[in-house]
Design a protein around this motif. Structure first.
Motif, mmCIF file in Angstrom:
data_model
loop_
_atom_site.group_PDB
_atom_site.id
_atom_site.type_symbol
_atom_site.label_atom_id
_atom_site.label_comp_id
_atom_site.label_asym_id
_atom_site.label_seq_id
_atom_site.Cartn_x
_atom_site.Cartn_y
_atom_site.Cartn_z
ATOM 1 N N ASP A 116 22.588 -8.222 -29.034
ATOM 2 C CA ASP A 116 22.683 -7.126 -30.010
ATOM 3 C C ASP A 116 22.122 -7.554 -31.360
ATOM 4 N N LEU A 171 27.380 -8.163 -37.465
ATOM 5 C CA LEU A 171 25.943 -7.944 -37.298
ATOM 6 C C LEU A 171 25.353 -7.174 -38.466
ATOM 7 N N GLY A 213 27.554 -13.694 -25.539
ATOM 8 C CA GLY A 213 28.183 -13.041 -26.684
ATOM 9 C C GLY A 213 27.407 -11.830 -27.167
ATOM 10 N N ARG A 214 27.401 -11.642 -28.506
ATOM 11 C CA ARG A 214 26.722 -10.487 -29.108
ATOM 12 C C ARG A 214 25.327 -10.845 -29.599
ATOM 13 N N GLN A 215 24.828 -11.981 -29.162
ATOM 14 C CA GLN A 215 23.503 -12.398 -29.598
ATOM 15 C C GLN A 215 22.384 -11.427 -29.192
ATOM 16 N N ALA A 233 31.239 -14.052 -28.325
ATOM 17 C CA ALA A 233 31.750 -12.958 -29.151
ATOM 18 C C ALA A 233 33.071 -13.356 -29.784
ATOM 19 N N ARG A 264 19.019 -5.684 -33.170
ATOM 20 C CA ARG A 264 19.202 -4.963 -34.431
ATOM 21 C C ARG A 264 18.342 -5.525 -35.554
ATOM 22 N N ASP A 278 32.337 -11.920 -35.985
ATOM 23 C CA ASP A 278 30.993 -11.366 -35.841
ATOM 24 C C ASP A 278 30.791 -10.213 -36.821
ATOM 25 N N CYS A 300 26.785 -13.581 -35.909
ATOM 26 C CA CYS A 300 27.705 -13.669 -34.779
ATOM 27 C C CYS A 300 27.779 -15.101 -34.297
#
Length: 451
Positions: free
Chosen positions: A210, A160, A206-208, A154, A214, A158, A150
């Motif tokens: 997540d 993941l 952002g999606r960091q 976001a 994960r 991205d 990512c």
């Protein structure tokens, strides 16, 4: 302009056409403009900018001054010794033959290793500087697979899932996360920190979050490297990771320095701030008294990591703290000594910190103040004595009229690894009359004697 603001840059909000209009309308004197211009030109002349500044194409002066091996070595050492190892559950240092999966937006982003007041941070992507990224440095050392996962913010690119799949097939995952420094003069700055780039929360953007969650769920050890200039609130990241390294903005040799630490060079950094658990705790600092650092309804009041914190690959034991003399006049001084020993199996760096607190003199004082520190490099089994020459003037404070004074009374001297990890305590008495110190000495002078 009357407040002596001679120059407005990089854009003009008040000067420029508005200043011309103001002079014509008589609301600002032309003489004030002349004075400002004269001061500005005088500084340029003193700097040699009004002469012939054209570079000589045949000269080697620029090459001799910039990009030398000495400059690179210094940049690498500074980056390595400023990194803070927040915690390590035993995954670090990495074995030389480790198979590494590198994920995250700051693994291969040269600009993100630089601050917003670097040329690259303000103007373009590279700034003409050869920046070594963590990915490049790790590839020079071991087998590496790279999946970005990512961006800092976001975005449509991205992915993941591909990063999680890669993490499932390696000895260790290194997640390089954090922010990007910028300046909002660009108006569409992609930065997450820097001038005019405030945030309402302090988590990873952002999606960091997540991504970290994960890849942590995979049965592969996870090392998180945080790159960025803003102190972040990272309790979930720290809980998920097996080790967390705070690299700050490590500069052009930052990637090499990060690889150095991951593979065994002892990091030398200690936190110059307390890291919060949440933005709701702010302001949070080690000088607060007990009344202002109570717990919240759903959150602990203590910092996630306190001021001065930083782990080492070595282990250090402190001996008894000595203060001689233990009573001094308000214009005197004392020597504070403590033995420190590396009881681990590896060489390491310790930063011995001296604090003063528990003041009984008149006036309101912080609960604790840093009054000295010393960096000590010790081989395994090596021992040193750290001595601080502490002047009474260092213990002074401003009174209600704004005058710095040192008053008689009793206080505690504390030595330790951080503001939250005190290893020794000793009382000190200040005697005589309250006085204005002849000279304020902000920190004690330290001496390290290897035994």
């Amino acid at each position: 302009m009357r407040a002596v603001v001679d120059v407005e840059l990089p854009e003009t909000e008040c000067f420029g056409d508005r200043l011309v209009t103001a002079v014509r309308e008589g609301s600002i004197e032309e003489s004030a403009v002349n004075t400002a211009a004269r001061r500005h030109l005088r500084q340029k002349a003193a700097a040699g900018l009004l002469g012939d500044c054209a570079p000589d194409p045949a000269s080697t002066a620029v090459g001799d001054a910039f990009g030398t091996d000495a400059v690179g070595s210094l940049a690498r050492r500074a980056a390595r010794r400023s990194q803070v190892l927040l915690h390590d559950d035993g995954v670090l240092p990495l074995p030389a033959d480790a198979s590494v999966v590198v994920v995250g937006p700051n693994a291969d982003a040269p600009r993100n290793l630089l601050g917003n007041y670097s040329y690259a941070g303000a103007e373009n992507e590279s700034g003409g500087v050869d920046v070594i990224t963590p990915l490049a440095a790790l590839r020079d050392r071991t087998e590496v697979t790279h999946e970005r996962g990512c961006g800092v913010r976001a975005g449509p690119d991205d992915d993941l899932a591909v990063a999680v799949t890669a993490a499932d097939d390696a000895d260790v995952t290194v997640a390089c996360v954090g922010g990007q420094s910028g300046i909002d003069v660009e108006r569409d700055s992609p930065g997450t920190a820097g001038e005019a780039l405030d945030r309402a929360d302090l988590g990873l953007p952002g999606r960091q979050p997540d991504l970290v969650e994960r890849v942590a769920a995979v049965d592969t050890p996870l090392v998180v490297v945080v790159v960025g200039g803003r102190p972040l609130a990272l309790p979930e990241v720290v809980d998920a990771a097996d080790a967390t390294l705070l690299a700050w903005l490590p500069g052009q040799e930052g990637g090499t320095a990060i690889a150095d630490v991951l593979f065994g060079a002892d990091p030398g950094g200690r936190l110059p701030v307390s890291l919060p658990r949440t933005a709701g705790q702010l302001p949070i600092h080690y000088r607060r008294d007990a009344v202002s650092r109570g717990d919240y309804v759903f959150t602990e009041g203590s910092p996630l990591f306190p001021f001065g914190h930083g782990e080492s690959y070595a282990r250090f034991a402190y001996g008894a703290l000595s203060v001689a003399p233990a009573a001094i006049p308000t214009d005197g001084g004392t020597t504070v000594s403590v033995p420190v020993e590396n009881v681990g199996a590896r060489p390491g760096t310790e930063v011995v910190q001296l604090y003063a607190g528990g003041f009984e003199a008149a006036g309101v004082r912080p609960a604790r103040e840093l009054v000295g520190f010393a960096r000590v490099d010790l081989q395994a089994g090596e021992r040193a004595t750290v001595a601080f020459d502490l002047a009474a003037a260092t213990l002074s404070a401003h009174d209600g009229s704004g005058v710095r004074r040192i008053a008689p009374g009793q206080l505690d001297l504390l030595v330790g690894r951080s503001a939250g990890d005190v290893r020794g305590r000793h009382a000190l008495e200040l005697t005589g009359d309250a006085r204005v110190p002849a000279e304020f000495v902000p920190l004690a002078t330290s001496t390290v004697t290897i035994e």
